[in-house]
Design an enzyme around this catalytic site. Structure first.
Site, PDB file in Angstrom:
ATOM      1  N   LYS A 285       0.856  -1.191   0.000  1.00  0.00           N
ATOM      2  CA  LYS A 285       0.000   0.000   0.000  1.00  0.00           C
ATOM      3  C   LYS A 285       0.892   1.241   0.000  1.00  0.00           C
ATOM      4  O   LYS A 285       1.887   1.286   0.734  1.00  0.00           O
ATOM      5  CB  LYS A 285      -0.896  -0.026   1.243  1.00  0.00           C
TER       6      LYS A 285
ATOM      7  N   SER B 149     -10.213   0.091   6.980  1.00  0.00           N
ATOM      8  CA  SER B 149      -9.610   0.073   5.637  1.00  0.00           C
ATOM      9  C   SER B 149      -8.914  -1.209   5.226  1.00  0.00           C
ATOM     10  O   SER B 149      -8.488  -1.326   4.078  1.00  0.00           O
ATOM     11  CB  SER B 149      -8.619   1.224   5.493  1.00  0.00           C
TER      12      SER B 149
ATOM     13  N   SER C 293      -9.864   2.271   2.569  1.00  0.00           N
ATOM     14  CA  SER C 293      -8.926   2.961   1.728  1.00  0.00           C
ATOM     15  C   SER C 293      -7.927   2.045   1.029  1.00  0.00           C
ATOM     16  O   SER C 293      -7.290   2.470   0.057  1.00  0.00           O
ATOM     17  CB  SER C 293      -8.140   3.990   2.549  1.00  0.00           C
TER      18      SER C 293
HETATM   19  N1  GLN Z   1     -13.286   4.755   5.805  1.00  0.00           N
HETATM   20  C1  GLN Z   1     -12.686   5.254   7.013  1.00  0.00           C
HETATM   21  C2  GLN Z   1     -12.273   6.691   6.867  1.00  0.00           C
HETATM   22  O1  GLN Z   1     -12.456   7.233   5.811  1.00  0.00           O
HETATM   23  C3  GLN Z   1     -11.560   4.377   7.440  1.00  0.00           C
HETATM   24  C4  GLN Z   1     -10.303   4.625   6.728  1.00  0.00           C
HETATM   25  C5  GLN Z   1      -9.166   3.779   7.198  1.00  0.00           C
HETATM   26  O2  GLN Z   1      -9.361   2.796   7.912  1.00  0.00           O
HETATM   27  N2  GLN Z   1      -7.983   4.194   6.826  1.00  0.00           N
HETATM   28  O3  GLN Z   1     -11.777   7.291   7.768  1.00  0.00           O
END
Ligand code: GLN
Length: 497
Positions: free
Chosen positions: A78, A187, A163
């Protein structure tokens, strides 16, 4: 062998050790797949030369009967993990051209064990998002398509989730043997659920955060997205471990997670929290959850109804705490030390302002604004302090529940994958995706998503298991039992026209 990329990470590891395949040919096979799957937009940077050089070193080691636990296994990373000398963007324009002079501890651990880096994977900007649509590099397209007679003609491109959408799409489309991801509010688990892959967010402190671009430091955790539970167990073991460079990483031994797979789950107590049953939850999610409960019961587990009444505050608390920490973490991007710097400005202040205005996307700006607001004098007590108090109550509630149960079983997401563009105009709709996942981050607990079924349109659905802090072993036992019972074997290729 027809296609090396069909092998699971575990089988590939064994085939490499037995010299049935070489690391170099495996790496070339994956690079060819990455090249053929450009339309998915899952990879920001392909590190082909580096991958081939690493594979060559692995082949030398393997030929001498040496090598680590992941020797010669090609992985995707990532783009939130700093990789020495390799462009690291966090999915943001503001990190243009940023080549770290250091390696994150987690990726360093993977290279120590012999893994090969194929490239850096697309993601929501600074990991803020649930659909990969906030990436400066454009959305990742899921390799999954809705099934149906015209599915190959009339395809609505779907999100792989976010994400870590690039990680999930790459694993699902076999562009790598496994991928690293991060989870601040879901995410790892949400994209895993949406792509039929396995995602593991370990306990806060299990993996070092050093060298991972910070979003919300008290919530961020590294973890793997993999094709199956065994692959995730192998990856996590290499990724995890104490690191003096991260003061929140915990000094406790890293168990052999693979060794517990297949052990009996008989007698384990599985909690089913009634507050996770949402109004208007799709029937197929209800059914999936009921199936999961039945499978665990058949495997000899005892099912215990539990109550976690603070769950309803989890999303609001998360969307105060995470932006607050983000607003502080992102203050460092000012055009001075790294990345993008605005061309036109009058003085140093306007250089900061213009750089940030140009460099950040809308969602990141929204979070910085919210975070700055909830931390500001006069509002701190009403928002941030109160959110922290509720966060403690959420933790206490889980601690109470874990006096009665060993694991907690819930759906991973409130729905299957949605179409790109479907929710990006409505931040609150997007935030609702995280409803089942954010609690584990707020309480620091380990959580995992396991593919467990398909919806009516042939799209994957995942079940989530949560465990006690640092009890990933029991979680892996439960995950394996669920995987065996679910027998999920669908692959996105089956839907390609
Ligand atoms: N969807 C969540 C956010 O936008 C979690 C993102 C994540 O876990 N990095 O904050």
């Amino acid at each position: 062998m027809t296609d090396i990329t069909n092998l699971s990470l575990a089988d590939l590891r064994d085939a490499l050790k037995d010299k049935k395949v070489s690391a170099s040919e495996t790496t070339d096979a994956y690079l060819a797949r990455i090249d053929a799957a450009k339309d998915l937009n899952a990879v920001i940077t392909v590190t082909a030369d580096k991958a081939r050089a690493m594979a060559k070193v692995s082949d030398d080691k393997l030929s001498r009967g040496e090598g680590g636990a992941l020797e010669g296994v090609p992985l995707g990373i990532k783009d939130l993990y700093c990789t020495e000398g390799v462009l690291t963007t966090a999915g943001s324009h503001i990190l243009d051209g940023f080549k770290p002079r250091y390696e994150s501890t987690v990726t360093g651990n993977l290279w120590r064990d012999g893994a090969v880096m194929l490239g850096k994977l697309n993601m929501d900007e600074f990991a803020m998002g649930s659909s990969n649509e906030t990436s400066f590099y454009g959305p990742v397209v899921s390799p999954w398509r809705r099934a149906g007679p015209n599915s190959h003609k009339d395809v609505t491109p779907l999100t792989p989730g976010g994400s870590s959408g690039g990680s999930a799409a790459s694993v699902a489309a076999r562009l790598c043997a496994g991928a690293t991801a991060t989870d601040t509010g879901g995410s790892i688990r949400q994209p895993a659920s949406l792509t039929g892959t396995v995602g593991v967010k370990p306990t806060y402190g299990r993996c070092s955060r050093w060298g991972i671009v910070a979003f919300a430091s008290s919530l961020d955790q590294a973890g793997p997205i993999a094709r199956d539970v065994r692959d995730a167990a192998i990856m996590l073991r290499s990724m995890a471990g104490h690191d003096a460079k991260d003061s929140t990483s915990i000094d406790c031994p890293v168990p052999d997670y693979e060794a517990v797979l297949g052990q009996s789950v008989k007698g384990l107590k599985i909690g089913v929290p009634k507050e996770y049953r949402l109004d208007g939850m799709p029937d197929e999610i209800e059914k999936l959850w009921a199936d999961g409960v039945a499978w665990m019961k058949d495997a000899g587990c005892e099912i215990v109804d539990i109550s976690l009444p603070m769950t309803k505050y989890a999303l609001p608390v998360y969307y105060i705490v995470a932006p607050a920490e983000a607003s502080s973490n992102l203050a460092r991007y000012d055009g001075v030390k790294f990345g993008h710097r605005a061309k036109d400005y009058d003085d140093i202040l306007s250089m900061y302002e213009t750089t940030r205005a140009e460099g950040f996307g809308d969602e990141v700006k929204r979070r910085v604004l919210i975070g700055t607001y909830v931390l500001s004098a006069g509002y701190y007590d009403a928002y941030y302090l109160r959110a922290q108090k509720v966060r403690k109550k959420i933790f206490d509630e889980f601690s109470e529940a874990y006096k009665k149960v060993d694991l907690i079983l819930t759906p991973s997401t409130p729905s299957a994958a949605f179409g790109l563009g479907e929710k990006d105009g409505d931040p609150v709709q997007m935030y609702l995706n995280d409803i089942f996942t954010v609690t584990a981050n707020l309480a620091g607990l380990p959580g995992a998503s396991i593919p467990a079924g398909l919806d009516a349109q042939g799209l994957p659905l995942g079940l989530q298991l949560l465990a006690k802090p640092f009890d990933e072993e029991t979680m892996f036992k439960g995950m394996h039992a669920l995987e065996q019972a679910a027998g999920f074997s669908a692959r996105p290729d089956e839907w390609w026209g």
